[in-house]
Design an enzyme around this catalytic site. Structure first.
Site, PDB file in Angstrom:
ATOM      1  N   LYS A   1       7.199 -11.360 -17.100  1.00 14.87           N
ATOM      2  CA  LYS A   1       6.773 -12.649 -16.558  1.00 14.87           C
ATOM      3  C   LYS A   1       7.666 -13.714 -17.185  1.00 14.87           C
ATOM      4  CE  LYS A   1       3.609 -14.218 -13.735  1.00 14.87           C
ATOM      5  NZ  LYS A   1       2.918 -13.643 -12.580  1.00 14.87           N
TER       6      LYS A   1
ATOM      7  N   ASP B   1       5.530 -17.355  -8.669  1.00 13.72           N
ATOM      8  CA  ASP B   1       4.177 -17.551  -9.206  1.00 13.72           C
ATOM      9  C   ASP B   1       3.901 -19.042  -9.004  1.00 13.72           C
ATOM     10  OD1 ASP B   1       1.958 -16.144 -10.943  1.00 13.72           O
ATOM     11  OD2 ASP B   1       2.279 -18.027 -11.963  1.00 13.72           O
TER      12      ASP B   1
END
Ligand code: NDP
Length: 449
Positions: free
Chosen positions: A125, A165
């Site tokens: 991430k 995201d």
């Protein structure tokens, strides 16, 4: 379990102030004892500890100039969490609140989520504390180029493949991809969520929201219920929310609420296709707040700020799709009172620990994000496959794949529930055990590396 408690304590000491990360690790550790009781090797090999330690963390300076030619400084990140099952895979978040704790929690969650998809995907991430809101197109582009100038050294189609995201949609992925291609002189699938004309996959934008609703359908099926005519609440108004709403409408449900960072909308008549198109244009093209929706449609009321909660509205199903810790214990109490039958998470960790405790002891069927929102990364995994093959599959094929993968994820949860004799409907423990076991076994097989 004593061992697990002391491991968690060590992790807490090693990562001071990283509240979101500790929250995510605790949530998993609190559920996996049925698995760890089975075999000594999990502790001998120190798998819980190894899984909570990122393989690599990269933080870097991102300098760029705004439209007034003023120098701007941001912090960029990539957390390469776990590569036991495949190359690092997970989204990028551009939001002023982005920090290491949030990215480590997201990367940790991603480990379990990616293993549930059944695809060969490790977990990562990343992102930056950059706020795309209020920036011009040129500023967003320059920021993306500056981010990639440093990050490209650590990425690659067989190494680490970011996606979107919060704050990173198709526009940002396009600029990031363009920069990657220019710097490396390679046209390869190092990012997913690309536009359909340059290596993107059909259904990637829709996949998280649609997949969430497929997962909810599987959950409802297990209690002989269907979505048709169910009154639904969806928080957020971004990518996941918009496509969750779209799929809910297709399935005959009535969506009466959504939100953004300015507040929430209660539309008592429900959203229809025309209203959804208005919302998409508002958020994706005009990039404005949702208050304008209430100005346009008389049946809708806008509630500013956080004084009243969207979750107090009477409904059958709830889909938190905005951000972490957006649902607290009081919200769950309100849903219990209103006899909500299902809550499935589109966002990552939208329920804080107290809310999870409350929902797990209630009658509400609870779908944890690592299972219910895995549709996005699943289709991203297939975008990677298409890029490697130099092919593009049809929308119909992707729709079928998404349905199958969400059904399989549901089955994985149910299989764990049965195998470990868990409480019926305990998807959280089922998902955690499935993910932990699969990743842990791969780590043991690959030795101490
Ligand atoms: P977007 O940026 O498209 O949308 C996020 C939405 O949530 C916006 O409406 C935003 O409001 C709102 N929001 C964000 N932060 C806050 C906050 N602190 N308080 C209140 N509202 C907030 O992001 P996505 O839809 O892509 O992501 C939403 C969630 O889903 C995140 O938790 C993400 O991690 C998760 N997720 C996303 C996936 C994907 O494929 N995109 C995959 C799996 C999970 P505003 O418009 O005002 O900024």
């Amino acid at each position: 379990m004593k061992n697990l408690k002391s491991t968690l304590e060590n992790i807490r000491k090693k990562n001071p102030g990283e509240n979101e990360f500790i929250q995510a690790v605790s949530e998993v550790f609190e559920t996996i004892s049925p698995l760890l009781n089975d075999e000594d090797s999990w502790f001998e090999q120190r798998i819980p500890e190894r899984m909570a330690e990122p393989e690599r963390i990269i933080t870097f300076k991102v300098t760029w100039t705004n439209d007034k030619n003023q120098v701007q400084v941001n912090r960029g990140f990539r957390v390469q969490m776990n590569s036991a099952l495949g190359p690092y895979k997970g989204g990028l978040r551009f939001h002023p609140s982005t920090n290491l704790s949030i990215l480590k929690f997201l990367a940790f969650e991603q480990t379990f989520k990616n293993s549930l998809t059944g695809l060969p995907l490790g977990a990562g991430k990343g992102g930056a504390d950059f706020d795309p809101k209020g920036k011009s197109e040129a500023e967003v582009m320059r920021f993306c180029q500056a981010w990639m100038q440093e990050a490209h050294k650590y990425l690659g189609q067989f190494t680490d493949i970011p996606a979107g995201d919060i704050g990173v949609g198709e526009r940002e992925i396009g600029y990031l991809f363009g920069a990657y291609k220019k710097i490396t002189n390679r046209f390869e699938g190092t990012l997913t969520g690309k536009g359909i004309d340059y290596g993107g996959s059909h259904l990637r934008p829709e996949a998280t929201g649609y997949g969430l609703i497929h997962f909810a359908q599987n959950m409802l099926e297990s209690i002989n219920e269907i979505l048709d005519k169910k009154v639904c609440l969806v928080s957020g108004a971004g990518n996941v929310s918009q496509f969750a709403i779209e799929k809910l409408l297709e399935e005959g449900a009535k969506v009466v609420a959504f939100s953004d960072s300015s507040g929430f909308i209660h539309d008592k008549d429900g959203i229809d296709e025309e209203k959804l198109a208005f919302l998409k244009n508002l958020k994706n093209v005009k990039r404005e707040g949702i208050e304008l929706y209430a100005n346009k449609f008389k049946s809708a009321k806008f509630y500013k700020g956080k004084n009243k909660s969207l979750w107090e509205i009477d409904a059958d199903c709830a889909f938190p799709c905005a951000t972490q810790n957006e649902v607290d214990k009081e919200d769950v109490k309100a849903m219990v009172k209103n006899k909500v039958m299902l809550l499935a998470e589109g966002a990552n960790m939208p329920l804080n620990q107290e809310a999870i405790d409350a929902i797990q002891t209630s009658k509400i069927l609870y779908g944890p994000g690592k299972a219910s929102n895995a549709g996005g990364v699943a289709i991203s995994g297939l975008e990677m496959t298409q890029n490697r093959m130099g092919r593009q599959w049809s929308k119909l094929e992707m729709e079928q794949e998404l349905r199958i993968m969400m059904r399989n994820i549901h089955t994985h949860c149910i299989d764990s529930i049965r195998q470990y004799e868990l409480k019926e409907g305990d998807y959280l423990t089922g998902a955690n055990i499935y993910g932990f076991k699969k990743v842990g076994k791969a780590m043991i097989a690959q030795g101490i590396v």
